[in-house]
Write a protein that holds these residues in place. Structure first.
Motif, PDB file in Angstrom:
ATOM      1  N   ASP A  44       0.835  -1.136   0.035  1.00 29.62           N
ATOM      2  CA  ASP A  44      -0.160   0.081   0.086  1.00 29.62           C
ATOM      3  C   ASP A  44       0.802   1.154  -0.178  1.00 29.62           C
ATOM      4  OD1 ASP A  44      -2.387   1.742   0.097  1.00 29.62           O
ATOM      5  OD2 ASP A  44      -2.242   1.657   2.314  1.00 29.62           O
ATOM      6  N   HIS A  80      -2.961  -2.742  -4.814  1.00 28.17           N
ATOM      7  CA  HIS A  80      -2.050  -1.711  -4.293  1.00 28.17           C
ATOM      8  C   HIS A  80      -0.903  -1.178  -5.400  1.00 28.17           C
ATOM      9  CE1 HIS A  80      -4.001  -1.628  -0.275  1.00 28.17           C
ATOM     10  NE2 HIS A  80      -3.415  -2.614   0.126  1.00 28.17           N
ATOM     11  N   ASP A 117      -6.751   5.431  -2.866  1.00 29.49           N
ATOM     12  CA  ASP A 117      -7.213   4.282  -2.194  1.00 29.49           C
ATOM     13  C   ASP A 117      -7.449   3.079  -2.993  1.00 29.49           C
ATOM     14  OD1 ASP A 117      -7.629   2.355  -0.310  1.00 29.49           O
ATOM     15  OD2 ASP A 117      -9.699   3.401   0.282  1.00 29.49           O
TER      16      ASP A 117
END
Length: 497
Positions: free
Chosen positions: A321, A361, A333
């Motif tokens: 992430d 991600h 996100d």
């Protein structure tokens, strides 16, 4: 975020922790920065001071080794200051702990302003066990951390360290053991492990290898087997391999070993004893396999300082992430992308879904690369990134998804390295084609994904859009939807909700 801090009159920066590890072989500075659960390593330097080299013969740290180590510590203190670290943790292990002049070394180090913590053998074993759990959260077996002066052992299970033991038998002490009192290494080992009955109570569990000496063994095994992915963490080794690696080592000259593995000469010289101790441990505990952990004492120190809620976070997903957001165009996100794709693959098992989430991600990390090499860049990040909490099969599936996403097409990536099954690679190609469609639909942004979804209806795959977004269904979007549907054996269609 919990990894940002703000000092007086300074902008916020990522939290930085320096670990100074004073071992029997080396003195090392490692600096970490980023999210507490799995911070990135931003600096790593070691000096092979050899504090434990004379320990077995004289019981002391010799003068030259002490001078070299203190000079290294003085440099490391200044480097940490210049890097503006937020905390420095300095620990010493077997050599300083056991040497009769260890107090002299400690005084000299503390005079530099370093607050040294002298770890006990059980401390070393427990912290090394925590390091393995930090990288391999579901580890269940015995951890062995082989250093120059000691072999530290821990039983890990259920996310915790259950038992510990320490043996005063590292690679720098093995030769002296053979020469003293007429004992063989095997007989000395048996005497030392005798008090620890628990070591033999878990046959058939993995043995996790920690420490530079056993990582050196693993690097040589990779060379001898022509293993294509030189990533140590979770590298799995058959229990019969130590003998074969030793035979291969003896057939090579030292320069060939150094060129093949990149190991320092001092590490190469201790390889036979590292392998000998590994064989003794293997025969004593009867493990199912050998698994290398690239995380050990230093990462265990970080893990021990985490709150429980931080420990529970997934190290792979935390790192992916952060890296993905740093490299992406918009810092989006990725949860909407994961929800959008996983909806059409509901049968995926949980560990596949986890790998898909990591791939989401990383779904925008190659945009700065040359268009002709974006697929290769995505693949390289997945295969060679400094990820933990993932094995080589997971790396392959993420790599395949990113390779396809960045234009590699609906075919397996072109490396002789397909450890994942054809079924796995096919699913990862499907993920990649879905990512590629999503990237075009929203131009790399994700708000439109929240207002749309993919839906399997009979033998068709429909893209369902809000009527207000109808114009987003352009020629390229239509083509990418059709390509995904055809790969899945379906027809493509558009629906308005």
């Amino acid at each position: 975020m919990d990894f940002f801090i703000r000092k007086q009159n300074q902008p916020a920066h990522l939290y930085r922790t320096a670990i100074i590890d004073i071992g029997s072989n080396s003195v090392r500075l490692v600096v970490y920065s980023g999210p507490r659960r799995n911070p990135a390593l931003i600096f790593n330097e070691k000096v092979m001071a050899g504090l434990g080299r004379s320990l077995a013969d004289t019981g002391t740290i010799d003068a030259a080794a002490m001078t070299r180590a203190i000079e290294a510590l003085e440099r490391f203190r200044i480097v940490a200051r210049e890097m503006d670290v937020d905390e420095t943790v300095c620990v010493a292990t077997a050599a300083v702990r056991d040497a009769s002049n260890g107090d002299e070394f400690t005084r000299k180090a503390r005079a530099l302003g370093l607050d040294i913590i002298i770890l006990s053998g059980d401390d070393e074993a427990r912290i090394s066990g925590l390091g393995v759990l930090s990288a391999i959260p579901h580890a269940d077996g015995i951890v062995g951390d082989l250093g120059g002066g000691s072999l530290d052992l821990a039983r890990v299970s259920g996310g915790t360290v259950v038992e510990t033991a320490t043996l005063p038998l590292g690679v720098l002490r093995a030769a002296a053991v053979r020469q003293g009192d007429g004992m063989t290494l095997a007989s000395a080992f048996r005497k030392m492990v005798a008090p620890y009955a628990w070591l033999r109570e878990h046959p058939g569990k993995p043995f996790y290898l920690v420490g530079g000496s056993w990582r050196a063994f693993a690097r040589l095994d990779m060379h001898l087997t022509a293993y294509p992915l030189r990533v140590l963490n979770e590298y799995r080794i058959d229990i019969a391999r130590p003998e074969a690696v030793l035979t291969g080592f003896r057939a090579m000259d030292r320069d060939a070993v150094r060129q093949a593995t990149g190991l320092a000469p001092s590490r190469i010289e201790t390889l036979p004893d590292a392998i000998a101790l590994l064989r003794l441990m293997r025969d004593h505990i009867s493990p199912s396999e050998l698994i290398v952990s690239s995380y050990g004492l230093r990462e265990g120190l970080l893990y021990a300082r985490m709150d429980d809620d931080v420990r529970q976070r997934d190290p792979l997903l935390v790192a992916a992430d952060r890296y993905g957001q740093l490299q992406s165009r918009f810092g989006e996100d990725s949860q909407p992308l994961f929800d959008w794709i996983s909806r059409i693959f509901p049968e995926d098992p949980p560990h596949w879904q986890r790998w898909l989430k990591a791939a989401c991600h990383l779904s925008d990390v190659a945009w700065q690369a040359s268009p002709d090499f974006r697929a290769e860049r995505g693949l390289e990040i997945a295969l060679h990134g400094n990820w933990v909490g993932i094995d080589v099969v997971g790396r392959s599936m993420i790599g395949q998804a990113l390779y396809t996403n960045f234009g590699g097409g609906p075919r397996p990536f072109p490396l002789d390295f397909h450890v994942a099954t054809p079924e796995m690679l096919e699913r990862a190609i499907g993920w990649g084609l879905a990512m590629r469609l999503a990237q075009r639909l929203g131009a790399g942004t994700h708000d439109v994904l929240k207002r749309s979804h993919l839906q399997r209806v009979g033998d068709a795959l429909h893209l369902v859009l809000d009527p207000a977004d109808r114009a987003l269904y352009g020629e390229v979007v239509e083509r990418r939807l059709r390509r995904l549907a055809q790969f899945m054996g379906l027809r493509a269609g558009l629906s308005l909700s």
